[in-house]
Design a protein around this motif. Sequence first.
Motif, mmCIF file in Angstrom:
data_model
loop_
_atom_site.group_PDB
_atom_site.id
_atom_site.type_symbol
_atom_site.label_atom_id
_atom_site.label_comp_id
_atom_site.label_asym_id
_atom_site.label_seq_id
_atom_site.Cartn_x
_atom_site.Cartn_y
_atom_site.Cartn_z
ATOM 1 N N LEU A 235 0.822 -1.205 0.000
ATOM 2 C CA LEU A 235 0.000 0.000 0.000
ATOM 3 C C LEU A 235 0.862 1.264 0.000
ATOM 4 C CD1 LEU A 235 -3.050 0.582 -0.024
ATOM 5 C CD2 LEU A 235 -2.974 0.776 2.457
ATOM 6 N N SER A 236 1.983 1.215 0.700
ATOM 7 C CA SER A 236 2.867 2.384 0.739
ATOM 8 C C SER A 236 3.421 2.698 -0.643
ATOM 9 C CB SER A 236 4.024 2.129 1.714
ATOM 10 O OG SER A 236 3.534 1.959 3.026
ATOM 11 N N LEU A 238 1.878 2.111 -3.469
ATOM 12 C CA LEU A 238 0.786 2.748 -4.213
ATOM 13 C C LEU A 238 0.677 4.219 -3.857
ATOM 14 C CD1 LEU A 238 -1.801 2.809 -5.949
ATOM 15 C CD2 LEU A 238 -3.055 1.969 -3.944
ATOM 16 N N PHE A 239 0.718 4.525 -2.556
ATOM 17 C CA PHE A 239 0.624 5.933 -2.139
ATOM 18 C C PHE A 239 1.776 6.754 -2.718
ATOM 19 C CE2 PHE A 239 -1.738 4.656 2.004
ATOM 20 C CZ PHE A 239 -2.917 4.533 1.273
ATOM 21 N N ALA A 240 2.973 6.181 -2.712
ATOM 22 C CA ALA A 240 4.132 6.912 -3.224
ATOM 23 C C ALA A 240 3.977 7.204 -4.713
ATOM 24 C CB ALA A 240 5.406 6.109 -2.968
ATOM 25 N N ARG A 241 3.500 6.233 -5.465
ATOM 26 C CA ARG A 241 3.330 6.429 -6.904
ATOM 27 C C ARG A 241 2.202 7.414 -7.205
ATOM 28 N NH1 ARG A 241 4.145 0.046 -8.618
ATOM 29 N NH2 ARG A 241 6.440 0.123 -8.671
ATOM 30 N N ALA A 242 1.143 7.342 -6.399
ATOM 31 C CA ALA A 242 0.051 8.304 -6.586
ATOM 32 C C ALA A 242 0.536 9.721 -6.315
ATOM 33 C CB ALA A 242 -1.119 7.951 -5.673
ATOM 34 N N ALA A 243 1.354 9.880 -5.265
ATOM 35 C CA ALA A 243 1.885 11.203 -4.932
ATOM 36 C C ALA A 243 2.833 11.698 -6.012
ATOM 37 C CB ALA A 243 2.602 11.157 -3.586
ATOM 38 N N GLU A 244 3.620 10.769 -6.598
ATOM 39 C CA GLU A 244 4.535 11.160 -7.669
ATOM 40 C C GLU A 244 3.782 11.610 -8.911
ATOM 41 O OE1 GLU A 244 8.156 9.200 -10.365
ATOM 42 O OE2 GLU A 244 7.310 8.111 -8.665
ATOM 43 N N ALA A 245 2.674 10.931 -9.196
ATOM 44 C CA ALA A 245 1.907 11.268 -10.392
ATOM 45 C C ALA A 245 0.997 12.464 -10.186
ATOM 46 C CB ALA A 245 1.068 10.059 -10.831
ATOM 47 N N GLY A 246 0.377 12.574 -9.010
ATOM 48 C CA GLY A 246 -0.632 13.607 -8.799
ATOM 49 C C GLY A 246 -0.237 14.711 -7.845
ATOM 50 N N GLY A 247 0.936 14.594 -7.211
ATOM 51 C CA GLY A 247 1.372 15.622 -6.280
ATOM 52 C C GLY A 247 1.373 15.116 -4.851
ATOM 53 N N ALA A 248 2.360 15.558 -4.080
ATOM 54 C CA ALA A 248 2.501 15.096 -2.695
ATOM 55 C C ALA A 248 1.317 15.503 -1.825
ATOM 56 C CB ALA A 248 3.797 15.646 -2.100
ATOM 57 N N GLU A 249 0.572 16.537 -2.247
ATOM 58 C CA GLU A 249 -0.555 17.003 -1.435
ATOM 59 C C GLU A 249 -1.673 15.973 -1.345
ATOM 60 O OE1 GLU A 249 -1.068 18.613 -5.636
ATOM 61 O OE2 GLU A 249 0.543 18.488 -4.141
ATOM 62 N N LEU A 250 -1.660 14.942 -2.223
ATOM 63 C CA LEU A 250 -2.678 13.895 -2.156
ATOM 64 C C LEU A 250 -2.589 13.098 -0.859
ATOM 65 C CD1 LEU A 250 -2.701 12.416 -5.789
ATOM 66 C CD2 LEU A 250 -4.407 13.884 -4.729
ATOM 67 N N LEU A 251 -1.420 13.096 -0.239
ATOM 68 C CA LEU A 251 -1.234 12.308 0.975
ATOM 69 C C LEU A 251 -1.427 13.122 2.247
ATOM 70 C CD1 LEU A 251 1.939 10.253 -0.024
ATOM 71 C CD2 LEU A 251 -0.468 9.636 -0.293
ATOM 72 N N LEU A 316 -10.462 3.442 -1.051
ATOM 73 C CA LEU A 316 -9.174 4.079 -0.774
ATOM 74 C C LEU A 316 -8.143 3.637 -1.813
ATOM 75 C CD1 LEU A 316 -7.381 5.771 1.163
ATOM 76 C CD2 LEU A 316 -6.896 3.630 2.379
ATOM 77 N N VAL A 317 -8.076 2.337 -2.067
ATOM 78 C CA VAL A 317 -7.123 1.806 -3.047
ATOM 79 C C VAL A 317 -7.480 2.277 -4.452
ATOM 80 C CG1 VAL A 317 -6.187 -0.305 -4.067
ATOM 81 C CG2 VAL A 317 -6.630 -0.191 -1.606
ATOM 82 N N LEU A 318 -8.767 2.233 -4.789
ATOM 83 C CA LEU A 318 -9.183 2.625 -6.135
ATOM 84 C C LEU A 318 -8.944 4.104 -6.384
ATOM 85 C CD1 LEU A 318 -12.531 0.612 -6.458
ATOM 86 C CD2 LEU A 318 -10.258 0.001 -7.288
#
Length: 549
Positions: A235-236, A238-251, A316-318
């Motif tokens: 899961l971590s 996934l969060f890291a890749r989402a933040a890289e693609a969409g911005g760190a503010e997503l986390l 959350l995952v989706l």
Amino acid sequence: MSAAASALVPAAVTAAGTGSGDAANVGEPWLNIAIFGGFVAITLVIVLRASRNNRSAADYYAAGRSFTGGQNGTAIAGDYLSAASFLGIVGAIAINGYDGFLYSVGFLVAWLVALLLVAELLRNTGKFTMADVLSFRLAQRPVRMAAATGTLAVCFFYLLAQMAGAGGLVSLLLGINDRLGQSLVISIVGALMIVYVLIGGMKGTTWVQIIKACLLIAGAGVMTVWVLALNGFNLSELFARAAEAGGAELLAPGNQYGVSEASRLDFVSLALALVLGTAGLPHVLMRFYTVPTAKEARRSVVWAIWLIGVFYLFTLVLGYGAAWLIPREQILSSPGGVNSAAPILAFELGGPVLLGIIAAVAFATILAVVAGLTITAAASFAHDVYANVIRRGRVDPDGEVRVARITVVVIGVLAIVGGIGVQGQNVAFLVALAFAVAASANLPTILYSLYWRRFTTRGALWSMYGGLGSALVLIVFSPVVSGAETSMFPDADVAWFPLSNPGIVSIPLGFLLGILGSLSSRRAEDPALAAEMQVRSLTGHGAEKASDH
């Protein structure tokens, strides 16, 4: 996106042209229509078979009280997991990250209020509708009229959200990107909804909701496992890749509700609406009457909590999976806006076939929820307004059901018109408004009726009309309706209330007005009826006749 992440992205991503924002090329319209048609045909057969046993008002309104706690709990999950839960929340997480997930938390925690304070007692004291409980020891006609008004208002806001979700979803899948085409889609959804409810009543609607809940949870589960597998079930990662693609503010918290003082208050208002609103939602409360006993009603809620909780973990995952795999611009520019994140993610993962299946499940979700809302609103008008206010109880059950069916058509038409007007709005956000209205107008009177012997008719009327009126006024003069680019009427500006959700003002006001109205009443209600209601709510003695007074 990193090279490692790019290597894990399914081939469908490249085929879709993720950076293009061209929503018209997502999926195969003919395949989507075929899968849609199959789902609609199967559910219509189920509804037709269920309708054979509709012989009385109890059959049409409460499915003959024939469902077990497990079945009803699954149906509650099917009723509750609406377009807001699947389309709206996944989109909200994909765009706003942490703040979007707050919707899931609020929607789930709310069930503890329903379980601990409402479910069992409501089943013991009511018969078909929420007004049966409220009018048990209060003046019948004015209280039923007020309860019906609140029920219709909540159902209307909820219906707007489902219609907006349906329009965006089907338009995305069929490549329809103009307002006229989306309006036609909403009209077709409304027509199907009317057919379901006219034919099947509550029994047919319940079976559709059970099937839809199983399909939705299974479909979301498959997509969740798929997204996690692409990240090594980490899961971590996934969060890291989402933040890289969409911005760190997503986390981080505050992406949506922390940018200003008003947004922080809006979050508090939203939280109050979500946590307190569920126990006042008429279509959820009506489900407690489809089981034979209060014990089964309580068991229903426990089943629903487990199913809903698992599903919200999937969102959350989706949501972060969509943030990772789909450019923000593509989501926002697609038909339906943020509501398109989940179906586009399905296409990115499994191509046209998975997209068609997931979209058909989401479409069935919308049909099942709007059917439940419609029959609730129709029952409220026919049972509370027509049978008990207009005809003063002098109407046969067949006549009452006939009026309910006419009401279904009227509500369907209104929902179509309203759904056309709110195209492009986030459905989770629209549902939050329905929760605010329910928590302001319905919940105070329900709790006071069940727990406070001093509660009076005046208190009930002040609470219901005051809570409902304040919520509606604040919504009309808020940024939801005008004064912002995302408003329903962006070119107008009559907004003076700064918050998007009225709950922080209207919910306490509803509770306060109930107290003031009761304490200022010159005549207390019949203490014998209050005592009888307390005994009945706790023991279930005479539950089937709870609305005969």
